[in-house]
Write a protein that holds these residues in place. Structure first.
Motif, PDB file in Angstrom:
ATOM      1  N   TRP A  34      -0.156 -10.485 -16.131  1.00  0.00           N
ATOM      2  CA  TRP A  34       0.330  -9.145 -15.792  1.00  0.00           C
ATOM      3  C   TRP A  34       1.842  -9.098 -15.961  1.00  0.00           C
ATOM      4  O   TRP A  34       2.558 -10.007 -15.575  1.00  0.00           O
ATOM      5  CB  TRP A  34      -0.041  -8.788 -14.353  1.00  0.00           C
ATOM      6  N   GLU A  39       2.483  -1.292 -16.791  1.00  0.00           N
ATOM      7  CA  GLU A  39       2.672  -0.268 -15.774  1.00  0.00           C
ATOM      8  C   GLU A  39       2.524   1.128 -16.388  1.00  0.00           C
ATOM      9  O   GLU A  39       3.070   1.421 -17.446  1.00  0.00           O
ATOM     10  CB  GLU A  39       4.065  -0.388 -15.139  1.00  0.00           C
ATOM     11  N   ASP A  46      -2.311   1.712 -11.457  1.00  0.00           N
ATOM     12  CA  ASP A  46      -1.759   0.365 -11.606  1.00  0.00           C
ATOM     13  C   ASP A  46      -2.414  -0.607 -10.626  1.00  0.00           C
ATOM     14  O   ASP A  46      -2.662  -1.770 -10.954  1.00  0.00           O
ATOM     15  CB  ASP A  46      -0.242   0.383 -11.399  1.00  0.00           C
ATOM     16  N   GLN A  47      -2.705  -0.139  -9.394  1.00  0.00           N
ATOM     17  CA  GLN A  47      -3.398  -1.003  -8.429  1.00  0.00           C
ATOM     18  C   GLN A  47      -4.779  -1.392  -8.950  1.00  0.00           C
ATOM     19  O   GLN A  47      -5.209  -2.555  -8.846  1.00  0.00           O
ATOM     20  CB  GLN A  47      -3.519  -0.282  -7.089  1.00  0.00           C
ATOM     21  N   HIS A  49      -5.715  -1.484 -12.105  1.00  0.00           N
ATOM     22  CA  HIS A  49      -5.564  -2.387 -13.244  1.00  0.00           C
ATOM     23  C   HIS A  49      -5.240  -3.808 -12.779  1.00  0.00           C
ATOM     24  O   HIS A  49      -5.783  -4.787 -13.315  1.00  0.00           O
ATOM     25  CB  HIS A  49      -4.456  -1.881 -14.162  1.00  0.00           C
ATOM     26  N   ARG A  50      -4.350  -3.940 -11.816  1.00  0.00           N
ATOM     27  CA  ARG A  50      -4.014  -5.279 -11.297  1.00  0.00           C
ATOM     28  C   ARG A  50      -5.265  -5.961 -10.739  1.00  0.00           C
ATOM     29  O   ARG A  50      -5.500  -7.152 -10.962  1.00  0.00           O
ATOM     30  CB  ARG A  50      -2.952  -5.170 -10.206  1.00  0.00           C
ATOM     31  N   GLN A  51      -6.046  -5.191  -9.986  1.00  0.00           N
ATOM     32  CA  GLN A  51      -7.251  -5.757  -9.377  1.00  0.00           C
ATOM     33  C   GLN A  51      -8.250  -6.202 -10.452  1.00  0.00           C
ATOM     34  O   GLN A  51      -8.845  -7.286 -10.363  1.00  0.00           O
ATOM     35  CB  GLN A  51      -7.877  -4.704  -8.464  1.00  0.00           C
ATOM     36  N   ALA A  54      -6.976  -9.275 -12.263  1.00  0.00           N
ATOM     37  CA  ALA A  54      -7.128 -10.442 -11.387  1.00  0.00           C
ATOM     38  C   ALA A  54      -8.581 -10.924 -11.375  1.00  0.00           C
ATOM     39  O   ALA A  54      -8.855 -12.129 -11.389  1.00  0.00           O
ATOM     40  CB  ALA A  54      -6.671 -10.097  -9.974  1.00  0.00           C
TER      41      ALA A  54
END
Length: 699
Positions: A34, A39, A46-47, A49-51, A54
């Motif tokens: 990441w 972003e 974005d939250q 996508h991060r999840q 991960a």
């Protein structure tokens, strides 16, 4: 943060397995690192996508650990739940902000295609080994997920932010088109290829690490194994950091990004000097373009320019044939590398390794690492790292070359665009929006380029021309040849300017179909054409209509009279005593007299009737809407009074007079010939009767 509600049993079971040590999980390589490049500007997206990223990285580790409890099918089911939850949250966000835009439906179809592809992957898990399933699934995810975030999601997020700021959907889409053109630091395909390349490197490292972790568990983790694993982990983390740094670099920062790669990799190699060489001059020469030196090491870059490729055949043969140059002791170089040995020894190099930089057309450079203070025995893992660095720098240089070529092409286009003497306006044929214009367009329209880019092209024309503008766009957007039309352009200062518009077909830019139109101000040409038409239809001396124009007007009046059963009169007028003026005072004075008489006749009859000079001192007057003979007589009397007033010519007072004959339609004739003949005969009777009077034709 939104938390998924799907069944996470497979993931929890893999993590909680007694054999899955914290160290093993800590060593998991991030297949999709990441960085700020992902972003979108919307926190909720974005939250998510991060999840999701991960989860994919976690699944990568669990896949390759190959736990019996966590079958590939279980892991795929868990991944599908995660993806479905992410897509449902994301689609809800787009529906709130962009529900009426066609891009939302297209995005939902993309999600459906993504899920279908994952379902096919799960269906194929039973047909292959866990390793095959892992590689196929993770390769698909690294490319597809990165492409989806960088392209579709970033564009929709840009639109959503614009709508949230008060823009309409159409304005938001237009703004997104403009902003996403340069939003990513490198083309999406390049990033996807880079992720896929890093995935292949990472997959090998992860498999090797997994084997070592299992060996560690079985043999109680010898200290040497732990150190090796840590080194592998550090190397992979460094590769990810360098790749992320490269992906986040702007196009103007590529040289600095390459310098950072050389510094970090040189430090990792424990090298004294790291550098990049690139060929040029159609591959005949190679030069040192980038260099990093450890503290106390003398730079060599300025001495290593414009070397002949053919002067180092062994070196380039190794790069192209073996995929590397690996020399642990310069003294051990073979005899065929004598030229290379001389150059290396002149720089006090003891050991060297180098890796090719290339593209589909072949090797065009190399990245190298020197040991100057102590000899180095390059380990296999360091060599693998060097090959990856060569690939990474190759992508950077390839994109830099491409960007430089595009920049030069854009500059050539812009120079041509701005140098044209005519206005050039580029329009999106789909919606009529102006997307670009040159300086001449500013001059012609009175609007700046920035103002023009916010307008529909129809706004440059008066309302009655909008239909013609739209038809021109439609035709230009369908044909390949030149389409030309004449329109009227409304300048900002209120002037109506006749323009010739030439459009040479259309071209595509993403989803846009653009029409390039050249606007030429043809005011002077129109004025010249009007002057030519006037000269062809008017008497050069008096400015009155000539015989050709009068005949045309007479026929129109005759047709209207026949249709409406109305009446009109034809007056034949002849100036009295012009010859004595010409003989006594000269033809120049006679011409002045004719001009004054013609002007007085024009004023006497007004705007509704027409007078023409048909030769010498003869005039025809068309009097419309004659209900009684007296109406024609009234006009004749007005002409007589006007002409008989004294004329001042060359300081002389001259008295002029005129004789007029009157023929009435349909009493004296129903065609031009008959009416003219009768009016002429009546005029002669007026002259015989003493001149300066009028007479009606005889019936």
């Amino acid at each position: 943060m939104f938390m998924p509600t799907y069944n996470n049993r497979a993931i929890r079971r893999g993590v909680g397995h007694p054999g899955a040590t914290m160290d093993a999980l800590h060593l998991a390589v991030e297949l999709i690192p990441w960085n700020a490049h992902f972003e979108t500007g919307l926190d909720v997206i974005d939250q998510q996508h991060r999840q999701l990223v991960a989860r994919v990285n976690q699944l990568a580790a669990l896949f390759l650990q190959g736990r019996d409890e966590s079958s590939p099918n279980d892991l795929m089911t868990a991944l599908l739940g995660c993806v479905e939850h992410h897509f449902s949250i994301e689609e809800a966000v787009w529906d709130v902000w962009l529900g009426g835009h066609e891009g939302v439906a297209a995005h939902r179809r993309t999600h459906a295609d993504f899920l279908d592809a994952l379902l096919r992957q799960r269906a194929e898990t039973a047909a292959g080994s866990p390793d095959e399933v892992a590689e196929r699934t993770l390769r698909f995810l690294t490319r597809r997920l990165a492409h989806h975030i960088l392209d579709d999601d970033k564009r929709l997020a840009c639109m959503a932010l614009a709508v949230r700021a008060g823009a309409s959907l159409r304005e938001a889409a237009h703004r997104a088109d403009e902003e996403t053109v340069g939003m990513t630091a490198v083309p999406i395909e390049t990033l996807s290829s880079l992720n896929e390349m890093l995935f292949a490197r990472a997959l090998g490292l992860m498999r090797e690490r997994t084997v070592r972790v299992r060996t560690e568990e079985a043999l109680q983790a010898s200290r040497a194994t732990v150190i090796a694993l840590r080194q592998q982990h550090d190397m992979q983390r460094l590769i990810n950091e360098l790749a992320s740094d490269f992906m986040a670099a702007t196009t103007s920062d590529f040289d600095a990004a390459i310098d950072r790669i050389l510094r970090r990799s040189g430090e990792y190699f424990d090298a004294d000097r790291s550098y990049v060489f690139v060929t040029h001059g159609e591959g005949k020469y190679f030069s040192n373009t980038h260099e990093w030196c450890a503290a106390g090491i003398e730079p060599q870059r300025e001495y290593l320019q414009d070397h002949l490729v053919e002067a180092a055949p062994w070196w380039w043969g190794q790069l192209r044939g073996e995929g590397r140059v690996l020399v642990r002791n310069i003294a051990d170089l073979p005899d065929e590398a004598a030229a290379e040995r001389t150059v290396l020894e002149s720089q006090d190099i003891l050991s060297v390794c180098a890796f090719p930089i290339g593209d589909r057309d072949g090797v065009f450079g190399f990245v190298g690492f020197d040991a100057v203070r102590d000899r180095r025995d390059w380990a296999d893992d360091v060599i693998q790292f060097g090959a990856t660095i060569g690939d990474l720098i190759g992508i950077a240089l390839g994109y830099s070359r491409m960007h430089r070529s595009l920049w030069e092409s854009e500059n050539r286009y812009r120079a041509l665009f701005e140098s044209l003497a005519d206005a050039v306006i580029v329009v999106d044929a789909g919606n009529g929006l102006i997307v670009d214009a040159n300086r001449e367009a500013e001059t012609l329209t009175g609007r700046s380029v920035a103002e023009l880019r916010s307008l529909l092209v129809s706004a440059l024309h008066p309302p009655e021309s909008c239909g013609a503008v739209q038809r021109h766009l439609e035709v230009s957007g369908k044909v390949a040849g030149v389409v030309m039309t004449e329109l009227v352009l409304s300048s900002l200062d209120g002037r109506l300017i006749p323009v010739e518009v030439r459009s040479a077909g259309h071209y595509s830019a993403g989803e846009q179909s653009l029409v390039v139109s050249v606007y030429r101000d043809i005011s002077e040409r129109k004025d010249a054409e009007a002057r030519i038409r006037h000269m062809a239809q008017h008497d050069a001396l008096t400015g009155l209509p000539n015989r050709a124009l009068f005949d045309h007007l007479f026929e129109a009046t005759l047709e209207a009279a026949r249709r409406d059963q109305s009446r009109f009169a034809l007056l034949f007028a002849d100036l009295d005593n012009l010859k004595p003026v010409n003989d006594g005072l000269g033809h120049a004075v006679g011409d002045l007299l004719l001009k004054q008489v013609a002007d007085r006749i024009r004023r006497a009859i007004g705007d509704t009737d027409t007078a023409a000079r048909i030769g010498g001192d003869e005039f025809l007057i068309l009097v419309r809407d004659v209900r009684r003979p007296e109406d024609a007589a009234t006009v004749a009397e007005q002409v007589l009074r006007a002409v008989s007033e004294p004329c001042s010519l060359e300081g002389r007072a001259i008295l002029a007079s005129i004789s007029i004959g009157i023929a009435l339609y349909p009493v004296h004739g129903t065609d031009a010939f008959a009416l003219t003949r009768h009016a002429d005969q009546a005029m002669y009777r007026a002259k015989v009767g003493g001149k300066n009077g009028f007479a009606f034709a005889e019936t």
